[in-house]
Design a protein around this motif. Structure first.
Motif, PDB file in Angstrom:
ATOM      1  N   PRO A  96       0.744  -1.450  -0.194  1.00 11.63           N
ATOM      2  CA  PRO A  96       0.189  -0.405   0.113  1.00 11.63           C
ATOM      3  C   PRO A  96       1.099   1.333  -0.084  1.00 11.63           C
ATOM      4  O   PRO A  96       2.071   1.294   0.645  1.00 11.63           O
ATOM      5  CB  PRO A  96      -0.979  -0.130   1.171  1.00 11.63           C
ATOM      6  N   ASP A  98       0.695   4.053   2.565  1.00 15.38           N
ATOM      7  CA  ASP A  98       1.311   4.698   3.064  1.00 15.38           C
ATOM      8  C   ASP A  98       2.777   5.111   3.900  1.00 15.38           C
ATOM      9  O   ASP A  98       2.914   4.482   2.812  1.00 15.38           O
ATOM     10  CB  ASP A  98       0.667   3.845   4.711  1.00 15.38           C
ATOM     11  N   PHE A 117      -2.448   1.563  -4.809  1.00 16.00           N
ATOM     12  CA  PHE A 117      -3.414   2.042  -4.867  1.00 16.00           C
ATOM     13  C   PHE A 117      -4.907   0.518  -5.171  1.00 16.00           C
ATOM     14  O   PHE A 117      -6.219   1.487  -4.801  1.00 16.00           O
ATOM     15  CB  PHE A 117      -3.928   3.420  -6.191  1.00 16.00           C
ATOM     16  N   GLN A 121      -4.388  -1.582  -0.782  1.00 13.58           N
ATOM     17  CA  GLN A 121      -5.317  -0.333  -0.163  1.00 13.58           C
ATOM     18  C   GLN A 121      -6.950   0.144  -0.185  1.00 13.58           C
ATOM     19  O   GLN A 121      -7.820   0.154  -0.903  1.00 13.58           O
ATOM     20  CB  GLN A 121      -4.306   0.809  -1.277  1.00 13.58           C
ATOM     21  N   GLY A 127      -6.864   8.437   2.723  1.00 11.01           N
ATOM     22  CA  GLY A 127      -5.756   7.415   2.836  1.00 11.01           C
ATOM     23  C   GLY A 127      -5.401   7.573   0.535  1.00 11.01           C
ATOM     24  O   GLY A 127      -4.234   7.549   1.126  1.00 11.01           O
ATOM     25  N   LEU A 128      -5.965   7.725   0.169  1.00 12.07           N
ATOM     26  CA  LEU A 128      -5.174   7.762  -0.904  1.00 12.07           C
ATOM     27  C   LEU A 128      -5.218   9.012  -1.420  1.00 12.07           C
ATOM     28  O   LEU A 128      -3.711   8.939  -1.977  1.00 12.07           O
ATOM     29  CB  LEU A 128      -6.981   8.056  -1.908  1.00 12.07           C
ATOM     30  N   GLY A 131      -1.666   8.904  -0.045  1.00 16.72           N
ATOM     31  CA  GLY A 131      -1.060   7.836  -0.735  1.00 16.72           C
ATOM     32  C   GLY A 131      -0.071   8.852  -1.861  1.00 16.72           C
ATOM     33  O   GLY A 131       1.129   8.801  -2.387  1.00 16.72           O
ATOM     34  N   ARG A 433      -7.333  -0.463   6.045  1.00 11.20           N
ATOM     35  CA  ARG A 433      -6.194  -1.218   5.488  1.00 11.20           C
ATOM     36  C   ARG A 433      -6.403  -2.036   4.878  1.00 11.20           C
ATOM     37  O   ARG A 433      -7.084  -2.890   4.926  1.00 11.20           O
ATOM     38  CB  ARG A 433      -5.606  -1.625   7.040  1.00 11.20           C
ATOM     39  N   ASP A 444      -4.570  -9.374   0.695  1.00 15.44           N
ATOM     40  CA  ASP A 444      -5.026  -8.318   0.450  1.00 15.44           C
ATOM     41  C   ASP A 444      -5.968  -8.479   0.033  1.00 15.44           C
ATOM     42  O   ASP A 444      -6.918  -9.624  -0.521  1.00 15.44           O
ATOM     43  CB  ASP A 444      -4.411  -8.168  -0.638  1.00 15.44           C
TER      44      ASP A 444
END
Length: 530
Positions: A96, A98, A117, A121, A127-128, A131, A433, A444
């Motif tokens: 991801p 982060d 992404f 992710q 978060g996007l 990132g 997460r 994932d």
């Protein structure tokens, strides 16, 4: 709200933050607006064509090579010559976006970091955006991070090559509307990364590189090619400044590889065996075919004939056209127990040997602790930067082999494991997460999709477990309750209450017992994200 000084067809339905103000400058918004206005309507048509094609499969047809494009498969043509820095990708790490992960991944003993992404992710708005800022800072070379304990992280002198993976074409971005509809998340990810990084990267003689996930047809590749051409013209870049690696992670796409390479011949660099999503797509595409039901996911490995054929066909196709052929993900996580870790590394080594011997030019890992083992195979084990001169034997590869289901049992143990993995992953995803260690594997979205769609298909076709019991919605509901209690005991009541496990359990119940297969768990899940 995000402020815009000029008129734009985009409507931002979100409160402005420091991150959004840095990213959504007027020039960046103008670029994104131009992309969305030109390409969103066509994308809507492409997604409708996916649904139409799936209806044919649901009515009994099977994916196959297209007779209308046989001339492309048999023709003598090659993609544009690869940039030198894209010819050595023996070991790639994924994860991801982060800040700490970006630094650690770029500092790992690998050739490439694929900043994800998408499947790794959870697409929370904050978060996007964070990132995107993390990748901007990484490209500038000034990214750093200090954790809660005061430990500092900084980028080393010569980090790995950075490639950004955007969201799939099916995933919306609900915080930006165009004609009252959510825009494509892929266009936002692409536009922001390209706009804020192209000058930095070109100034040091590099290009702007992307991974494109979940394509199903060459017409979707042609759409991306047009997006790339338009963007290069808009920004005044030379053709080929943008290069892409396409993940062959859907079953329909394996029959379209020559066509995908041809459609993107000015911009493509490689194809990748996205093995976990490919298994998920096998289940999803052939969901209506009772003779194509897969067993426990633990036995669906790359040694199975249909998956090994997919690997060899991808290598042969890529090398014939001058593109790299990337291998798939090693999802194992190193163990602190020495004996257990030795077994893990042995499995990883054998898996990567198979890929290398099939002719792949590089492969993926999810944890830096696997780098040394995989380098023995894909660095020490190669005489050059790649294997473009290798052509595996694919004389046996045809439609039947690529669609051949593998043997293996459906067990209560396997079903229970699927439930526990899916429950914990969905809870983590809803909590923001997207890449989570669970029972020694880095899970994932792709692996969670396998877990829940397998059970859905077993229920739909009334398949039996190895003890003779028929898999029903009632059996699943009972096991879900039992496994939820087990997970609660494992994680503790406090964590169970703090994280959205109850919400995740309801979502897993709804999509696994639904009459129709939910295309992606991330679609209903996304509606529950902030």
């Amino acid at each position: 709200m995000v402020q815009q000084q000029h008129s734009t067809p985009l409507n931002f339905v979100v409160t402005s933050t420091s991150a959004s103000e840095q990213l959504f400058t007027q020039a960046a918004v103008d670029f994104l607006s131009a992309l969305v206005s030109k390409f969103q309507p066509r994308l809507t048509e492409l997604l409708a064509q996916r649904q139409q094609q799936q209806q044919y499969y649901d009515q009994g047809q099977l994916p196959d090579f297209d007779a209308a494009t046989r001339h492309l498969r048999e023709g003598d043509w090659r993609i544009a010559e690869l940039p030198q820095e894209l010819t050595k990708r023996r070991l790639e790490i994924t994860g991801p976006v982060d800040r700490k992960m970006v630094i650690n991944a770029l500092n790992a003993d690998v050739d490439v970091f694929m900043a994800d992404f998408e499947d790794a992710q959870s697409p929370t708005w904050q978060g996007l955006l964070e990132g995107q800022i993390n990748l901007r800072d990484a490209n500038l070379g000034n990214i750093s991070f200090t954790d809660a304990n005061g430990k500092q992280y900084a980028l080393k002198a010569q980090p790995a090559l950075l490639i950004a993976r955007v969201r799939g074409l099916h995933l919306p971005e609900k915080h930006i509307l165009y004609r009252q509809q959510a825009i494509a998340g892929a266009l936002m990810d692409f536009a922001l990364y390209l706009f804020h990084n192209y000058q930095t990267r070109l100034a040091r003689g590099s290009g702007i590189y992307f991974y494109l996930p979940k394509l199903e047809h060459s017409r979707e590749a042609a759409w991306w090619a047009d997006v790339f051409h338009f963007s290069e013209q808009y920004l005044g870049l030379n053709t080929g400044s943008i290069r892409a690696t396409v993940l062959i992670e859907t079953l329909p796409a394996v029959f379209q590889m020559h066509e995908i390479l041809h459609a993107m011949r000015d911009h493509i660099a490689a194809l990748n065996c996205g093995r976990w999503d490919y298994i998920f797509s096998y289940i999803k595409t052939l969901r209506a075919h009772p003779d194509r039901v897969l067993p426990d996911r633990q036995v669906v490995t790359m040694t199975q004939p249909f998956l090994n054929a997919y690997s060899r066909l991808l290598v042969a196709t890529c090398h014939r056209r001058g593109a790299l052929a990337m291998g798939g993900m090693a999802a194992f996580i190193p163990s602190k127990d020495a004996q257990q870790n030795e077994q893990i590394l042995a499995k990883v080594y054998a898996d990567k040997e198979l890929e290398r011997d099939n002719g792949h030019d590089g492969t993926w890992i999810a944890h830096p602790g696997l780098a040394a083992t995989v380098r023995e195979v894909f660095v020490d084990g190669l005489d050059s930067d790649n294997q473009l001169d290798q052509q595996p034997d694919i004389s046996d590869v045809d439609q039947a082999l690529l669609l051949q289901p593998c043997s293996g049992e459906r067990s209560e143990q396997g079903m229970r494991m699927n439930i526990r993995v899916a429950l914990q992953y969905i809870s983590a995803w809803l909590d923001g997460r997207g890449c989570v260690p669970i029972y020694g594997l880095m899970e994932d979205a792709a692996t969670a999709e396998i877990a829940r769609t397998s059970i859905w298909q077993w229920i739909k076709h009334g398949k039996t477990l190895n003890d003779g019991r028929i898999v029903t919605a009632e059996l699943f509901t009972t096991l879900l309750d039992e496994e939820a209690a087990r997970v609660k005991a494992e994680v503790g009541s406090a964590r169970w209450q703090q994280q959205p496990f109850v919400q995740a359990q309801q979502l897993l119940l709804d999509i696994t017992t639904a009459a129709s297969l939910t295309e992606f768990l991330t679609l209903p899940g996304y509606q529950q994200l902030p």
